[in-house]
Write a protein that holds these residues in place. Structure first.
Motif, mmCIF file in Angstrom:
data_model
loop_
_atom_site.group_PDB
_atom_site.id
_atom_site.type_symbol
_atom_site.label_atom_id
_atom_site.label_comp_id
_atom_site.label_asym_id
_atom_site.label_seq_id
_atom_site.Cartn_x
_atom_site.Cartn_y
_atom_site.Cartn_z
ATOM 1 N N GLU A 123 14.552 -31.227 -80.426
ATOM 2 C CA GLU A 123 13.321 -31.241 -79.635
ATOM 3 C C GLU A 123 12.196 -31.852 -80.469
ATOM 4 O O GLU A 123 12.336 -31.995 -81.693
ATOM 5 C CB GLU A 123 12.937 -29.821 -79.227
ATOM 6 N N THR A 145 12.667 -24.869 -75.848
ATOM 7 C CA THR A 145 13.197 -24.851 -74.488
ATOM 8 C C THR A 145 13.635 -23.428 -74.164
ATOM 9 O O THR A 145 14.386 -22.806 -74.924
ATOM 10 C CB THR A 145 14.392 -25.819 -74.356
ATOM 11 N N THR A 166 11.752 -29.655 -73.199
ATOM 12 C CA THR A 166 11.989 -31.088 -73.424
ATOM 13 C C THR A 166 12.876 -31.275 -74.643
ATOM 14 O O THR A 166 12.662 -30.640 -75.681
ATOM 15 C CB THR A 166 10.661 -31.837 -73.654
ATOM 16 N N LYS A 167 13.855 -32.139 -74.513
ATOM 17 C CA LYS A 167 14.719 -32.525 -75.624
ATOM 18 C C LYS A 167 14.424 -33.970 -75.995
ATOM 19 O O LYS A 167 13.996 -34.760 -75.142
ATOM 20 C CB LYS A 167 16.199 -32.395 -75.236
ATOM 21 N N CYS A 168 14.663 -34.324 -77.257
ATOM 22 C CA CYS A 168 14.406 -35.715 -77.656
ATOM 23 C C CYS A 168 15.524 -36.228 -78.565
ATOM 24 O O CYS A 168 16.291 -35.446 -79.129
ATOM 25 C CB CYS A 168 13.054 -35.846 -78.351
ATOM 26 N N GLY A 206 13.947 -38.884 -69.688
ATOM 27 C CA GLY A 206 12.614 -39.466 -69.843
ATOM 28 C C GLY A 206 12.646 -40.760 -70.631
ATOM 29 O O GLY A 206 13.516 -41.608 -70.425
ATOM 30 N N GLU A 241 14.823 -38.946 -74.209
ATOM 31 C CA GLU A 241 14.426 -37.555 -74.061
ATOM 32 C C GLU A 241 14.963 -37.000 -72.745
ATOM 33 O O GLU A 241 15.283 -37.749 -71.819
ATOM 34 C CB GLU A 241 12.901 -37.412 -74.111
ATOM 35 N N ILE A 286 14.176 -33.915 -69.801
ATOM 36 C CA ILE A 286 13.127 -33.040 -69.284
ATOM 37 C C ILE A 286 13.757 -31.994 -68.373
ATOM 38 O O ILE A 286 14.502 -32.329 -67.447
ATOM 39 C CB ILE A 286 12.072 -33.856 -68.513
ATOM 40 N N ASP A 346 12.713 -28.987 -65.933
ATOM 41 C CA ASP A 346 11.603 -28.404 -65.201
ATOM 42 C C ASP A 346 12.161 -27.409 -64.184
ATOM 43 O O ASP A 346 12.588 -27.786 -63.093
ATOM 44 C CB ASP A 346 10.812 -29.507 -64.501
#
Length: 377
Positions: free
Chosen positions: A125, A137, A151-153, A194, A209, A211, A213
């Protein structure tokens, strides 16, 4: 260790060599420039059995041992580290399910991979890289479901995978004691990819990334027990790190082979630069380092195949091979001189690709901590 490979291992290695020579190497610079894998290659990788290497035989996979898988990844690394990373991400994502998944989860994950689709492992993240306990998260229990938000990246295959292993914290402020893994499908409401990263190296691989939600996931998709995610992640990385080492070795070998070929053809002062002792010394050092890295990778894989502890050797293999990749590819650029710095030749791509080997699946600084902990405690 027995250094004689079986006929099956040699056949698979040769098959991988031939596939890479035909389908990957000629297009590596083109894919690097485009920043994506060329059209049709995923299907060819699947047809060649390169996407489901870690799937057990009982789930319609090849049931390969770790050493055989490493031989194949080494060949893929020679062709293009970006393509190798894409395929290896399937292995990385499969291990949490192999380690702690239910029968239903195994059937789900392996059916997706066997169909030639991609998987992704999502731990990192923006605020949680080496510190997995900082994962923000959240996974909030809601009846028979969990609601994931965050959110992960830097997720390999993030924008193109069909199934994901997502790590989230199920216990607020619990750090690694709350880390929990979930199996999430692409297309789940609230789940999207993302920004795609514009990377220095391994540009053919997709990195972006993710997302989440209010993503609703059934509790049946939780891998292992609540709070068991850190242990699952560490076992996964232990299993996958030798394969990073194998890709690193392949990358080294490709850079070395190119530098040797060039040194025999390039003339200065009326003779090939290969005749100069300083160049010979560089090539000799490169050869020694590659051989040492290869043997460390093979040892880690062999230990894993013997079902004995191998975490220390896994970290050593990944760390040494990745450092060697950076050193050897840098020296290859030096052997080529100005031509090594030109994008007309593959040497500079090898160097750019090598850097990530020291960073992903646990930085080499983290590997040194793992090794030190094994020595001291």
């Amino acid at each position: 260790m027995d250094f004689n490979f079986t006929p099956d291992q040699l056949a698979l290695k040769k098959m991988a060599q031939e596939f890479v020579a035909k389908e990957i190497t000629p297009y590596a610079l083109e894919m690097d420039k485009a920043g994506e894998i060329r059209a049709g290659l995923f299907q060819k990788l699947n047809d060649a059995g390169m996407l489901n290497l870690t799937v057990p035989e009982e789930y319609d996979g090849p049931g390969l041992d770790a050493l055989t898988i490493a031989l194949i990844y080494e060949e893929l690394g020679k062709g293009c580290a970006g393509v190798a990373t894409t395929t290896a991400a399937n292995a990385l994502a499969s291990y949490p399910v192999l380690v702690a998944g239910t029968e239903e989860q195994k059937q789900k994950m392996f059916s997706v991979i066997n169909d030639g689709k991609l998987a992704a492992f999502a731990l990192t993240e923006p605020g949680a890289g080496s510190d997995a306990g900082a994962v923000a998260t959240s996974a909030t229990k809601d009846g028979d479901d969990y609601i994931l938000n965050g959110t992960k990246c830097f997720i390999t295959n993030g924008g193109i995978a069909d199934i994901y292993v997502i790590f989230a914290n199920a216990r607020k402020s619990a750090g690694i004691r709350g880390l929990t893994a979930f199996l999430v499908d692409r297309g789940t409401p609230g789940f999207s990819s993302g920004k795609e990263e514009d990377k220095m190296g391994i540009r053919a691989s997709n990195t972006c990334e993710l997302i989440l939600d209010n993503v609703r996931v059934p509790a049946s998709r939780r891998i292992g027990r609540e709070g068991e995610g850190f242990k699952i992640a560490m076992k996964t990385l232990d299993a996958a790190r030798p394969f990073v080492g194998a890709v690193s070795v392949g990358l080294c070998q490709a850079a070395f082979d190119f530098a040797v070929k060039y040194s025999k053809e390039r003339e200065q002062f009326g003779k090939p630069i290969a005749s100069f002792q300083l160049v010979q010394a560089m090539l000799a050092d490169m050869a020694m380092q590659i051989e040492a890295a290869r043997l460390l990778v093979y040892k880690a894989c062999w230990l894993k195949d013997q079902n004995v502890p191998y975490g220390r050797e896994s970290a050593i293999a990944k760390c040494f091979a990745a450092d060697t990749a950076m050193k050897v590819t840098t020296d290859a650029v030096q052997v080529l001189g100005g031509y090594g710095y030109s994008r007309e030749y593959p040497a500079e791509k090898y160097m750019r690709d090598a850097k990530i080997m020291q960073i992903y699946e646990g930085t080499n600084q983290i590997q040194r901590l793992v090794i030190a902990n094994n020595i001291l405690y």
